[in-house]
Design a protein around this motif. Structure first.
Motif, PDB file in Angstrom:
ATOM      1  N   LEU A 572      17.282  53.509  45.853  1.00  0.00           N
ATOM      2  CA  LEU A 572      17.292  52.292  45.042  1.00  0.00           C
ATOM      3  C   LEU A 572      18.715  51.905  44.636  1.00  0.00           C
ATOM      4  CD1 LEU A 572      14.263  52.513  42.567  1.00  0.00           C
ATOM      5  CD2 LEU A 572      14.561  50.959  44.488  1.00  0.00           C
ATOM      6  N   LYS A 573      19.498  52.910  44.320  1.00  0.00           N
ATOM      7  CA  LYS A 573      20.869  52.629  43.883  1.00  0.00           C
ATOM      8  C   LYS A 573      21.668  51.967  45.008  1.00  0.00           C
ATOM      9  CE  LYS A 573      24.962  55.015  42.089  1.00  0.00           C
ATOM     10  NZ  LYS A 573      25.534  56.333  41.756  1.00  0.00           N
ATOM     11  N   GLU A 574      21.508  52.458  46.226  1.00  0.00           N
ATOM     12  CA  GLU A 574      22.201  51.845  47.357  1.00  0.00           C
ATOM     13  C   GLU A 574      21.672  50.435  47.616  1.00  0.00           C
ATOM     14  OE1 GLU A 574      24.759  51.012  50.323  1.00  0.00           O
ATOM     15  OE2 GLU A 574      24.853  52.662  48.852  1.00  0.00           O
ATOM     16  N   LYS A 575      20.385  50.259  47.453  1.00  0.00           N
ATOM     17  CA  LYS A 575      19.785  48.932  47.601  1.00  0.00           C
ATOM     18  C   LYS A 575      20.380  47.969  46.579  1.00  0.00           C
ATOM     19  CE  LYS A 575      15.251  46.647  47.355  1.00  0.00           C
ATOM     20  NZ  LYS A 575      13.795  46.872  47.103  1.00  0.00           N
ATOM     21  N   LEU A 576      20.553  48.446  45.346  1.00  0.00           N
ATOM     22  CA  LEU A 576      21.141  47.624  44.290  1.00  0.00           C
ATOM     23  C   LEU A 576      22.579  47.245  44.645  1.00  0.00           C
ATOM     24  CD1 LEU A 576      21.240  46.408  41.425  1.00  0.00           C
ATOM     25  CD2 LEU A 576      21.749  48.703  40.563  1.00  0.00           C
ATOM     26  N   ARG A 577      23.334  48.201  45.155  1.00  0.00           N
ATOM     27  CA  ARG A 577      24.726  47.935  45.516  1.00  0.00           C
ATOM     28  C   ARG A 577      24.799  46.837  46.588  1.00  0.00           C
ATOM     29  NH1 ARG A 577      28.250  51.771  44.540  1.00  0.00           N
ATOM     30  NH2 ARG A 577      26.696  53.396  44.918  1.00  0.00           N
ATOM     31  N   PHE A 608      26.663  48.957  36.998  1.00  0.00           N
ATOM     32  CA  PHE A 608      25.775  47.894  37.467  1.00  0.00           C
ATOM     33  C   PHE A 608      25.262  47.066  36.281  1.00  0.00           C
ATOM     34  CE2 PHE A 608      25.313  51.363  40.594  1.00  0.00           C
ATOM     35  CZ  PHE A 608      25.755  50.695  41.727  1.00  0.00           C
ATOM     36  N   LEU A 609      24.929  47.745  35.187  1.00  0.00           N
ATOM     37  CA  LEU A 609      24.484  47.034  33.991  1.00  0.00           C
ATOM     38  C   LEU A 609      25.573  46.083  33.502  1.00  0.00           C
ATOM     39  CD1 LEU A 609      22.629  49.812  31.971  1.00  0.00           C
ATOM     40  CD2 LEU A 609      21.744  47.512  32.382  1.00  0.00           C
ATOM     41  N   GLN A 610      26.808  46.616  33.433  1.00  0.00           N
ATOM     42  CA  GLN A 610      27.900  45.789  32.949  1.00  0.00           C
ATOM     43  C   GLN A 610      28.113  44.582  33.859  1.00  0.00           C
ATOM     44  OE1 GLN A 610      31.835  47.602  32.780  1.00  0.00           O
ATOM     45  NE2 GLN A 610      32.306  46.458  30.926  1.00  0.00           N
ATOM     46  N   GLU A 611      28.031  44.801  35.177  1.00  0.00           N
ATOM     47  CA  GLU A 611      28.287  43.697  36.107  1.00  0.00           C
ATOM     48  C   GLU A 611      27.203  42.624  36.014  1.00  0.00           C
ATOM     49  OE1 GLU A 611      29.471  42.725  40.732  1.00  0.00           O
ATOM     50  OE2 GLU A 611      29.341  44.800  40.044  1.00  0.00           O
ATOM     51  N   LEU A 612      25.933  43.031  35.986  1.00  0.00           N
ATOM     52  CA  LEU A 612      24.867  42.031  35.961  1.00  0.00           C
ATOM     53  C   LEU A 612      24.812  41.300  34.625  1.00  0.00           C
ATOM     54  CD1 LEU A 612      21.978  43.697  37.977  1.00  0.00           C
ATOM     55  CD2 LEU A 612      23.379  41.745  38.607  1.00  0.00           C
ATOM     56  N   VAL A 613      25.029  42.009  33.517  1.00  0.00           N
ATOM     57  CA  VAL A 613      25.088  41.320  32.215  1.00  0.00           C
ATOM     58  C   VAL A 613      26.239  40.331  32.214  1.00  0.00           C
ATOM     59  CG1 VAL A 613      25.547  41.617  29.755  1.00  0.00           C
ATOM     60  CG2 VAL A 613      23.930  43.125  30.899  1.00  0.00           C
ATOM     61  N   PHE A 614      27.409  40.766  32.715  1.00  0.00           N
ATOM     62  CA  PHE A 614      28.570  39.889  32.835  1.00  0.00           C
ATOM     63  C   PHE A 614      28.200  38.641  33.635  1.00  0.00           C
ATOM     64  CE2 PHE A 614      32.202  38.347  35.214  1.00  0.00           C
ATOM     65  CZ  PHE A 614      33.264  38.397  34.325  1.00  0.00           C
ATOM     66  N   PHE A 615      27.569  38.846  34.795  1.00  0.00           N
ATOM     67  CA  PHE A 615      27.234  37.731  35.677  1.00  0.00           C
ATOM     68  C   PHE A 615      26.262  36.760  34.996  1.00  0.00           C
ATOM     69  CE2 PHE A 615      24.669  35.648  38.934  1.00  0.00           C
ATOM     70  CZ  PHE A 615      25.642  35.169  39.802  1.00  0.00           C
ATOM     71  N   TRP A 616      25.175  37.285  34.407  1.00  0.00           N
ATOM     72  CA  TRP A 616      24.167  36.388  33.814  1.00  0.00           C
ATOM     73  C   TRP A 616      24.711  35.660  32.594  1.00  0.00           C
ATOM     74  CZ3 TRP A 616      21.191  35.470  37.449  1.00  0.00           C
ATOM     75  CH2 TRP A 616      20.557  36.429  38.225  1.00  0.00           C
ATOM     76  N   VAL A 617      25.566  36.320  31.832  1.00  0.00           N
ATOM     77  CA  VAL A 617      26.155  35.653  30.665  1.00  0.00           C
ATOM     78  C   VAL A 617      27.092  34.539  31.100  1.00  0.00           C
ATOM     79  CG1 VAL A 617      27.764  35.961  28.743  1.00  0.00           C
ATOM     80  CG2 VAL A 617      25.879  37.554  29.040  1.00  0.00           C
ATOM     81  N   GLU A 618      27.928  34.826  32.098  1.00  0.00           N
ATOM     82  CA  GLU A 618      28.903  33.818  32.539  1.00  0.00           C
ATOM     83  C   GLU A 618      28.216  32.636  33.224  1.00  0.00           C
ATOM     84  OE1 GLU A 618      31.844  33.681  31.617  1.00  0.00           O
ATOM     85  OE2 GLU A 618      32.144  35.707  30.849  1.00  0.00           O
TER      86      GLU A 618
END
Length: 938
Positions: A572-577, A608-618
């Motif tokens: 799953l982690k590789e799929k997420l990447r 991954f959490l930081q990146e997706l939160v960053f993306f959705w907020v921006e």
């Protein structure tokens, strides 16, 4: 019967304590019938003081003066705002002066946490008020009432007034008597014995037929009834409470029948009743209900408003706002209507914002808190105090003070506002266990040993009951919890599922035992059947078990996953990447949630959490709902320090971008800097300062001396990650999918299939994002007269704004100046080398696609990929250069195509030489064309 000269006079300020005064009046009347006087007329200072009131004060033996928090001043030292302070004709002040003058004992009562006013702030004529008796008695009507304090107060009133109390009140009878006196049940309900076999309802909610059995909320029902029926002013009332406080039960079994008994028409509906139009649709149904009724006064109740936020309907992004607009119109059209909006407290900010935006006034002081000791004692012992109900159910407690002891035990064991339904479950069990062969039920202290005081124990109790019908050999605990978990949403709270859709799922359609479980859950009231848009549906009976169901199910699931495959997490982690790399952010969100739900190695998911939160907020995608959901899961996973957890919990939805950015930086400063570089163009890591000067450009036979000023140029072309953020933020995700090249999207590859117009739009958007002035004025409504290209169907008018630091495309001269190495140039054929394979991607080394930016050797100025990978749009119209180039030449004034420079992955090496020029229709999107950013250097 009213006494001609009542012994007790109630003195109070109408604007501040009418509700408490009325409630206290009824309590006193119950104990001292006919001996209490309260003036309920609202008089302005200077109005004639009626003789009746004057005589009542003079003949009273005791005056009770209610002192609320703002009795003297409304705001700190601004005592001049109170008529009691400055106006000698104030009737409240006049009553106290008369009592003091006539030697009548005054009992000042400090209500709801009020402090005794400083003597210096009191008018001289009533300064002795707090010298007369006990310096003020504190009574709390709202927080956690102290029954002992009220009883002591009644004893003191009896002593000072020379009266005897007419009734011995129990702990469970403090508020029910005033409620029954002022707002009784309708005669048909008051006289009809309940049909329920048990006096306690377990997990199921109370309904109208259960009104006689509904105890524990007398004070809250009284307050809300009084505001709706008696008080003038607000017409919209917000009723909020956390999961388990029993809002719906209070409305249906407590409030509605009593308001109806006052001659009002009441209509109650829930948001789930219109799964297509949501709140607005249900609100229109409420109005239609009311219009058919002849009643003068009408109360319309809309419950479950929070589901517009937690369980969104596709295509209704502004459901709350639409309701607020409809409510504003209804307020104007129907002046006799009043409205109650019910919802969970977590959504108060979102709901009040929608109302505030429509400038709708409302009363929001109606939060339903967890049952306190008074309410819990009443809920347990209320039936035994009512002689008719005690006889029907043959219920008694031994000793009679046992209800309070049971309440204290439950209040210690439970939290999260779930005491009300759990109390009902426990009492239902105690009632069943305590039944004697002759039908009598006597609950003794021994019953305390059998109380369930843990949530997991409650779920275990129901599982044990179900196991008597469906043994574990037919359905193990994971199957049982898997079905229950279908009715839990992410809050966690109860969710609704259509029966037909549920049993069409592959997980449930194969095993017949799931239908058996489904039926048994309903028998045990774990699930409740409802009708949704004409179809049979089911929901969890109460939110109280939602969290423990979710936690137990996930615990079992995690254990099985761990047993079956250690590599599942890595898969799953590789799929997420890969999903993030390919800009599949919606899919990535789902995968990340799956990984978090596995509950293992969560620390590895922080980037991954930081990146997706960053993306959705921006991007503010779906109004921040995706960011909000991930932040909640992040916090629930307990991956951060206590201080960061607390800061994250304090972020208010909808989010303030600045606050979220600051929080993400504190979580991981280096990671945040990397995300800034990946998705934006920060000056310190992307935008390279270029020293201006003079340099020969072109090939030898037609070379010219060019001169440029200082400026900045991005060290790499704009990547898909950067461009994807722009597209999501501008709601152009579907358009982005149309721009995929044949080999797909990869985040660190240069963006392709962008037109010149796409590029300048991106520049302006990025300038906005970073608070910079825009470099372009774009007018899409005006055709550019300088664009002579017939095939260009856009021809937007685009004008460069001079001397601004916003992002822009480089001019052709700037592009070649930097590709040659600027003032550091070494005369290379390509940008940085005479060997193209060292610095560029072209048709001999690309395998038919672009490659990640910045992987080849940079040129003399540290700039990558200026030979090959993608052609890069420049600002200029394509025309021949003039013989002499002016400083900062920016191309011809008009033309048919815009300039492209640099060569690409699909072209021969000869096209990647620095001086080679190309052009295209500015509206075309080709899989060889991209762009990089420039800035003025002011």
């Amino acid at each position: 019967m009213k006494h001609p000269n009542p012994a007790i006079f109630l003195n109070y300020r109408r604007a501040l304590s009418t509700l408490e005064a009325r409630l206290l009046y009824l309590m006193l009347q119950f104990r001292f019938p006919g001996q209490v006087f309260i003036d309920e007329e609202t008089l302005e200072a200077g109005d004639r003081w009626r003789t009746e009131i004057k005589n009542c004060v003079r003949n009273a033996r005791v005056m009770i003066s209610l002192i609320p928090e703002d009795w003297i001043s409304y705001a700190g030292e601004l005592v001049v705002q109170s008529k009691l302070r400055y106006d000698p004709n104030c009737h409240v002040r006049h009553e106290i002066e008369t009592a003091l003058k006539n030697g009548i004992t005054i009992i000042p009562v400090l209500i709801n946490g009020a402090k005794q006013p400083e003597k210096a702030f009191l008018p001289e004529s009533i300064a002795k008020l707090f010298d007369t008796f006990n310096n003020g008695i504190p009574l709390d009507f709202r927080g956690n009432p102290n029954v002992g304090a009220f009883e002591k107060f009644f004893e003191q009133v009896a002593k000072k007034a020379g009266l005897e109390q007419q009734a011995e009140e129990s702990d469970s009878g403090l508020f029910p008597a005033p409620l029954a006196e002022e707002f009784p049940l309708p005669p048909d309900l008051a006289q009809l014995l309940p049909a329920a076999e048990s006096p306690f309802v377990g997990l199921r909610p109370f309904h109208l037929d259960d009104a006689r059995l509904f105890f524990g909320r007398s004070r809250e029902i009284y307050h809300l009834c009084f505001k709706v029926v008696r008080k003038k002013g607000h017409r919209i009332f917000l009723l909020d409470g956390y999961s388990g406080t029993g809002k719906s039960s209070l409305l249906q079994a407590g409030l509605i029948p009593r308001v109806q008994a006052q001659g009002w028409y009441v209509s109650y509906r829930r948001r789930e009743e219109d799964p297509i139009h949501g709140l607005s649709g249900v609100f229109q149904q409420l109005l239609a209900d009311a219009l058919e009724q002849p009643h003068a006064d009408k109360l319309l109740i809309l419950d479950q408003m929070e589901e517009a936020i937690t369980d969104r309907i596709k295509g209704l992004p502004t459901e709350l706002e639409d309701l607020a607009g409809a409510l504003r119109k209804a307020i104007l059209l129907y002046p006799d209507y009043r409205f109650i909006l019910g919802f969970r407290s977590e959504q108060m900010v979102r709901i009040t914002k929608a109302l505030d935006d429509e400038r709708l006034p409302y009363d929001d002081d109606n939060t339903l808190h967890q049952l306190d000791l008074v309410g819990a004692t009443e809920a347990i012992g209320g039936i035994s105090v009512d002689p008719v109900l005690a006889k029907k159910y043959q219920l008694a407690f031994s000793p009679v003070t046992l209800p309070q002891a049971i309440a204290q035990r439950l209040l210690k064991g439970w939290d999260n506002y779930h005491i009300a339904p759990l109390l009902q479950v426990n009492m239902e069990l105690l009632w069943e266990r305590s039944r004697q062969p002759d039908g009598t039920v006597v609950i003794t202290r021994h019953a305390l040993e059998n109380i369930i005081d843990q949530q997991d124990g409650l779920l275990a109790h129901f599982i044990k009951k179900i196991r008597t019908v469906i043994p574990e050999g037919h359905a193990d605990d994971q199957m049982l919890l898997q079905l229950l978990d279908e009715y839990v949403q992410d809050e966690p709270a109860s969710a609704i599922r259509l029966d037909d859709e549920l049993f069409r799922q592959e997980a449930f359609e194969q095993e017949a035992v799931f239908k058996d479980l489904h039926r048994e859950f309903k028998k045990q009231y774990l699930l409740t059947e409802i009708t949704l848009d004409g179809h049979r549906a089911t929901r969890l009976s109460h939110d109280v078990l939602a969290r423990v169901i979710r936690e137990r199910y996930h615990t079992l699931t995690e254990a099985k996953l761990h047993e079956t495959t250690v590599g599942y997490f890595d898969e799953l982690k590789e799929k997420l990447r890969q999903q993030i790399y390919q800009l599949q952010y919606l899919e990535a969100n789902t995968t990340l949630e799956q990984l978090l739900d596995l509950g293992i190695r969560r620390q590895e998911l922080l980037p991954f959490l930081q990146e997706l939160v960053f993306f959705w907020v921006e991007t503010n995608f779906e109004e921040g709902a995706f960011a909000g959901g991930l932040i909640k899961k992040w916090l629930d996973s307990r991956l951060l320090s206590e201080s960061l957890q607390a800061e994250g919990g304090g972020l208010v939805f909808p989010f303030d971008k600045k606050q979220v950015r600051q929080w993400l930086q504190r979580v991981d400063g280096n990671g945040y800097a990397d995300l800034q570089k990946r998705y934006f163009a920060p000056r310190d890591t992307v935008m390279v300062p270029i020293a201006g000067g003079k340099l020969k450009i072109g090939v030898d036979e037609v070379s010219r001396l060019a001169e440029v000023s200082n400026f900045r140029l991005a060290n790499v072309a704009v990547t898909w990650w950067k461009y994807g953020l722009f597209m999501y933020a501008n709601d152009r995700r579907s358009e982005l999918e149309q721009q995929y090249p044949n080999w797909g999207i990869h985040g660190d590859h240069p963006v392709v299939k962008v037109s010149w117009y796409d590029a300048v739009e991106y520049c302006n958007w990025l300038s906005d994002c970073q608070g910079l002035p825009k470099a372009y004025h774009i007018d899409k409504s005006v055709k550019d007269p300088n664009n002579t290209r017939k095939e260009d169907d856009r021809k937007w008018f685009v004008e460069r704004v001079e001397n601004t630091t916003g992002y822009r495309l480089p001019t052709e001269i700037e592009w070649e100046f930097t590709a040659r190495g600027g003032l550091e140039n070494k005369g290379f054929r390509y940008a940085g080398s005479d060997q193209l394979d060292e610095v560029g991607w072209y048709n001999q080394n690309t395998d038919g696609k672009t490659h990640p930016t910045g992987r080849k050797k940079p040129n003399e100025l540290g700039l990558f990929d200026m030979s090959g990978n993608t052609w890069e749009w420049c600002w200029d119209w394509y025309e021949s250069f003039p013989e002499k180039l002016p400083k900062d030449f920016s191309g011809a004034g008009r033309g048919k195509g815009r300039v492209l420079r640099g060569g690409s992955w699909d072209y021969f090496g000869v096209n990647c030489r620095v001086p080679v020029r190309n052009r295209n229709n500015p509206v075309l999107r080709k899989d060889v064309n991209g762009f990089r950013l420039a800035q003025d250097s002011l």
